[in-house]
Design an enzyme around this catalytic site. Structure first.
Site, short mmCIF file in Angstrom:
data_model
loop_
_atom_site.label_atom_id
_atom_site.label_comp_id
_atom_site.label_asym_id
_atom_site.label_seq_id
_atom_site.Cartn_x
_atom_site.Cartn_y
_atom_site.Cartn_z
N TYR A 133 34.55 45.47 41.06
CA TYR A 133 35.21 44.18 40.79
C TYR A 133 36.19 44.46 39.66
CZ TYR A 133 35.00 39.04 39.99
OH TYR A 133 35.26 37.69 39.86
N HIS A 138 42.26 39.63 39.33
CA HIS A 138 41.36 39.01 40.32
C HIS A 138 40.16 38.37 39.62
CE1 HIS A 138 39.03 38.31 43.93
NE2 HIS A 138 38.03 39.02 43.43
N GLN A 245 29.37 32.49 50.23
CA GLN A 245 29.29 33.25 48.98
C GLN A 245 29.06 32.34 47.78
OE1 GLN A 245 32.94 35.38 48.16
NE2 GLN A 245 32.19 36.24 46.25
#
Ligand code: CA
Length: 421
Positions: A133, A138, A245
Site C-alpha cells: 500500500y 493513494h 471491502q
C-alpha cells in the site's frame, strides 16, 4: 554494464520502434504453441522464442543450466536459480539474436513462432501473494474519503511499508474474464448489511515483482541484498469490490473484496532490463528505521496507462500514472517483509499497491478518479462511469522510454462479466 542492456544493439528479428519488446527487453514468459506444447520463452518484437530447443541445441553452453530447466510449464524452476544465472541467460539471448549473429534456418523453425500463433499462459505458479500500500497519494486519497482529511495517513504509514497477505491462486492472466463478485454490503445510512452483486466494482493500477528463492526461514533479506532476490516485474490489476471491502475490512484488512481475482500481464520483465530506468524516489520523512534505509536509486520510471473499453467505445484512457511515484520501493518492501524472519520462495508475487500520482488524472483507481462516485467520468459514447460496469474491459499498459527504444510490459486486459446467478 549488463551486456543485454546495450542501447545500440539491434536484432536480426525486425522490431518496430514503438514495440515494448526490443532486444533490450528480453522478458520471460510461458506460452502454448499450436501443437499444444507449453514453452518457457522470451519475446523479441512480434515473435515468441522457445528457450527449450535453444537449450537442447547448446546455445547456452557454459551456463550452468539443467537440461530440463526450460522444459517446464512455469518459470518457477528457473526462478529457483540466481541472479548470476538469470543475467547470463538474458545476456546470451541478446547475443544469439544480435544483428551480427546468424542462425541456422532449421533452428529458427524450431525456436521462433509468430506471437499471434501462441497463447500466453500464467508465467509463474504464485506460491504466496502480498499486496503493499506504498503510494502516498493513494493512501492519502483513501484516508480523505473514508476517514479524516486532516489525518489522512494513519500514524504507522510513514514508518512501515504497509501490506497484507492476499490470495495467490486467484491471480489470473490477462484475457481471463472475471465475474462481478457478490457479497455483504452496508447501504448508506443502514444499520444491517444486505447481500448481492458488488455495485462499486473497481480496478487498482499496480506493478508487481516476482521473487527468486529466498533464505532460510528466520533469516532476513537486507535492502542491500534485496535486488538479488527480485527476478522481475509485471503489471498487476488488484480488482476491488469497494462496497464489500468497506464493510469487511475492519479490523483485519481486505478479504472477499479482493480475493475473487487479480490480473497480471503475461511477460515478466527482468529487474536487469529495468536498470537503465532507475530514478530517485521521494525523500522519506520522518526518519525511517535503519533496516529500511537503502543506497542508490530504487524507484523506476515506468509510464502507466489505464483504459476502459466497452461494447460501444474503444480504449478510452482514464488514467496516466507512473511507477516512480511510489513512496516505499521494492527494496524496502522486501526487507520489511523478511525482517521478522518470514521466508520467501521462488515465484512469490508482491504487488505495489495502487499507484496514484499527485494530480487527479494520475489516480490509479475509479474510487479516486470519480472521488467515491461524486465526479463521474464521461465516456466517448456519452455514458458515465463512477465504477466499472458489466461487460467493460479494463486495460493497463506500462513501458519505460529510452531515447531510441522502449522496454515495455505489454498489457493486462480483463473483461468484467455480470455476477453469476
Ligand atoms: Ca491493492
Amino acid at each position: 554494464m549488463i551486456k543485454a542492456n546495450d542501447p545500440n544493439r539491434k536484432s536480426w528479428i525486425e522490431v518496430s520502434k514503438d514495440s515494448d519488446f526490443p532486444i533490450q527487453n528480453i522478458p520471460f514468459g510461458v506460452f502454448k504453441k499450436t501443437n499444444n506444447s507449453i514453452c518457457v520463452g522470451t519475446r523479441i518484437g512480434d515473435f515468441a522464442i522457445d528457450l527449450n530447443p535453444l537449450n537442447e541445441l547448446n546455445y547456452f553452453d557454459g551456463i550452468d543450466l539443467d537440461a530440463t530447466i526450460f522444459a517446464q510449464e512455469t518459470l518457477n524452476a528457473f526462478l529457483k536459480l540466481n541472479k548470476t544465472t538469470w543475467r547470463a541467460v538474458r545476456d546470451r539471448i541478446a547475443e544469439i539474436f544480435d544483428a551480427n549473429t546468424t542462425m541456422d534456418e532449421a533452428h529458427k523453425a524450431l525456436i521462433i513462432s509468430a506471437i499471434t500463433e501462441v497463447e500466453m499462459v500464467m508465467p509463474v505458479q504464485v506460491g504466496d501473494y502480498t499486496d503493499f500500500y506504498s503510494s502516498r497519494q493513494h493512501a492519502h486519497n483513501v484516508g480523505c474519503m473514508f476517514r479524516d482529511p486532516d489525518n489522512a495517513l494513519l500514524p504507522n504509514w510513514l514508518h512501515i511499508p504497509v501490506g497484507y497477505h492476499g490470495r495467490a491462486s486467484s491471480i489470473v492472466l490477462s484475457g481471463t474474464d472475471i465475474h462481478r463478485p457478490k457479497g455483504q454490503q452496508l447501504p448508506l445510512g443502514a444499520d444491517v448489511p444486505v447481500f448481492g452483486p458488488c455495485k462499486l466494482m473497481d480496478f487498482e493500477l499496480e506493478m508487481a515483482f516476482v521473487t527468486g528463492q529466498g533464505k532460510e526461514m528466520g533469516d532476513t533479506i537486507s535492502t542491500s541484498e534485496a535486488d538479488d532476490y527480485i527476478f522481475g516485474m509485471c503489471i498487476f490489476n488488484d480488482w476491488s469490490a469497494r462496497d464489500i471491502q468497506k464493510w469487511e475490512y475492519v479490523p483485519l484488512g481486505p478479504f472477499l473484496g479482493k480475493s475473487f481475482g487479480s490480473s497480471i500481464s503475461p511477460w515478466i520483465v527482468t529487474l536487469d532490463a529495468l536498470k537503465p530506468f532507475r530514478v530517485e524516489g521521494e525523500k522519506q520523512e520522518p526518519q525511517i528505521l535503519p533496516y529500511l534505509e537503502f543506497e542508490g536509486n530504487k524507484n523506476i520510471d515506468i509510464k502507466l496507462e489505464v483504459q476502459i473499453t466497452s461494447d460501444s467505445f474503444e480504449s478510452h484512457t482514464v488514467s496516466k500514472s507512473n511507477y516512480k511515484y511510489m513512496y516505499w520501493n521494492m527494496t524496502q518492501q522486501l526487507a520489511h517483509h523478511t525482517v521478522n524472519g518470514c521466508n520467501i520462495n521462488a515465484g512469490d508475487m508482491m504487488a505495489s499497491g495502487t499507484i496514484s500520482g499527485n494530480t487527479p488524472e494520475a489516480y490509479g483507481s475509479m474510487l479516486e478518479l470519480s472521488w467515491k462516485g461524486t465526479k463521474p467520468m464521461t465516456m466517448p459514447d456519452g455514458t458515465e462511469r463512477k465504477f466499472i460496469q458489466d461487460n467493460d474491459s479494463v486495460i493497463m499498459k506500462a513501458h519505460c522510454q529510452a531515447s531510441n527504444y522502449r522496454v515495455g510490459f505489454g498489457e493486462v486486459r480483463t473483461k468484467i462479466l455480470p455476477a453469476k446467478k
